[in-house]
Scaffold this active site. Structure first.
Site, PDB file in Angstrom:
ATOM      1  N   ASP A 191      38.174  42.415  43.691  1.00 53.88           N
ATOM      2  CA  ASP A 191      36.843  42.641  44.360  1.00 53.88           C
ATOM      3  C   ASP A 191      36.007  43.890  43.864  1.00 53.88           C
ATOM      4  O   ASP A 191      36.443  45.143  43.983  1.00 53.88           O
ATOM      5  CB  ASP A 191      36.862  42.824  45.943  1.00 53.88           C
ATOM      6  CG  ASP A 191      35.431  42.822  46.517  1.00 53.88           C
ATOM      7  OD1 ASP A 191      34.544  43.650  46.106  1.00 53.88           O
ATOM      8  OD2 ASP A 191      35.559  41.988  47.413  1.00 53.88           O
ATOM      9  N   ASP A 224      34.586  46.546  46.204  1.00 53.56           N
ATOM     10  CA  ASP A 224      35.592  47.410  46.813  1.00 53.56           C
ATOM     11  C   ASP A 224      36.251  48.612  45.625  1.00 53.56           C
ATOM     12  O   ASP A 224      36.607  49.545  46.074  1.00 53.56           O
ATOM     13  CB  ASP A 224      36.620  46.619  47.284  1.00 53.56           C
ATOM     14  CG  ASP A 224      36.272  45.736  48.804  1.00 53.56           C
ATOM     15  OD1 ASP A 224      35.424  46.351  49.313  1.00 53.56           O
ATOM     16  OD2 ASP A 224      36.737  44.987  49.078  1.00 53.56           O
ATOM     17  N   ARG A 253      28.246  37.761  49.629  1.00 54.31           N
ATOM     18  CA  ARG A 253      28.498  36.416  49.714  1.00 54.31           C
ATOM     19  C   ARG A 253      29.350  36.158  51.099  1.00 54.31           C
ATOM     20  O   ARG A 253      30.148  37.099  51.817  1.00 54.31           O
ATOM     21  CB  ARG A 253      29.711  36.191  48.892  1.00 54.31           C
ATOM     22  CG  ARG A 253      29.530  36.001  47.511  1.00 54.31           C
ATOM     23  CD  ARG A 253      30.359  35.308  46.567  1.00 54.31           C
ATOM     24  NE  ARG A 253      31.719  35.857  46.804  1.00 54.31           N
ATOM     25  CZ  ARG A 253      32.973  35.220  46.095  1.00 54.31           C
ATOM     26  NH1 ARG A 253      32.540  34.211  45.244  1.00 54.31           N
ATOM     27  NH2 ARG A 253      34.208  35.710  46.193  1.00 54.31           N
ATOM     28  N   THR A 262      31.632  30.662  53.600  1.00 58.37           N
ATOM     29  CA  THR A 262      30.824  29.463  53.103  1.00 58.37           C
ATOM     30  C   THR A 262      30.538  30.034  51.314  1.00 58.37           C
ATOM     31  O   THR A 262      30.190  28.999  50.669  1.00 58.37           O
ATOM     32  CB  THR A 262      29.419  29.378  53.668  1.00 58.37           C
ATOM     33  OG1 THR A 262      28.593  30.603  53.579  1.00 58.37           O
ATOM     34  CG2 THR A 262      29.599  28.930  55.140  1.00 58.37           C
TER      35      THR A 262
END
Ligand code: PRP
Ligand code: URA
Length: 210
Positions: free
Chosen positions: A201, A204, A105, A109
């Site tokens: 995340d 991660d 991603r 945006t």
């Protein structure tokens, strides 16, 4: 939400998701549990696999016993985080082929950017299970499904650990033919389009990159 959304309400999934959500869970444990939930969700996502029979002999007598009909099947992880789910799927369906779809991603945006794609040669003939731990805005899943349809795939399912209502809505509007399997539907998204409460995340945390 409709009958195409399958929330796997199972105590084992709920318990393991809680461990994933806990910010103190180690990378090692996080990775192992993603794989375990992947296996449990695969159990549901493969519920309609077709069966045939084969004659075998038990120690007692002969019988016509059920076996998988061997329909062609492929798992397609959305890199990076989707990689964490592949092992769980393959433990349930060892003969599955694996296609890789690299996508991230854009941080400003939220639009998905594709950077890699490698599919089995006969992917158009295969039932496809796209896997990714997170369905947030739905942009990545929408793009991934679109790409697989572009290959000619007719039977596509999406399997995620945690989904936001927005992501489900986007996939359902754009791809009403696609079944979604998830471990939980969370409250929503925060200002950075992370799922709330979510698990942070996923990439991660699986790969220990933060
Ligand atoms: C995460 C996640 C999904 C996507 C979901 O990937 O694994 O692919 O975000 O968000 P969306 O529904 O709003 O598109 P990310 O872009 O962080 O890449 P990574 O897996 O490489 O960390
Ligand atoms: N991607 C993640 O890894 N986590 C989220 O909550 C949303 C997108």
């Amino acid at each position: 939400m409709n009958e195409k959304v399958h929330v796997v309400n199972h105590p084992l999934v709920a318990h393991k998701l809680t461990i994933l959500r806990d910010k103190n869970t180690s990378t090692k444990d996080f990775r192992e549990i993603v794989s375990e939930i992947g296996m449990l969700l695969t159990y549901e996502a493969t519920r309609d696999l077709p069966l045939t029979t084969r004659e075998i002999e038990t120690p007692i007598c002969k019988m016509e016993a059920p076996i998988l009909r061997g329909k062609k099947f492929a798992v397609v992880p959305i890199l990076r985080a989707g990689l964490g789910l592949v092992d769980g799927v393959l433990r349930m369906v060892p003969s599955a082929r694996v296609g890789h779809l690299g996508m991230y991603r854009d941080e400003e945006t939220m639009v998905p950017v594709q950077y890699f794609c490698k599919m089995p040669r006969d992917i158009a003939e295969r039932d496809v299970l796209i896997v990714d731990p997170m369905l947030a805005t739905g942009g990545s899943a929408d793009a991934a499904i679109q790409i697989m349809k572009g290959y000619g795939c007719a039977n596509i399912k999406l399997m995620v650990l945690v989904a936001a209502p927005k992501g489900i809505q986007v996939v359902q509007e754009r791809h009403p033919d696609v079944d979604i399997y998830c471990g939980a539907v969370d409250q929503g998204l925060n200002e950075n389009s992370y799922i709330v409460p979510g698990l942070g995340d996923a990439g991660d945390r699986i790969f220990g990159t933060k």
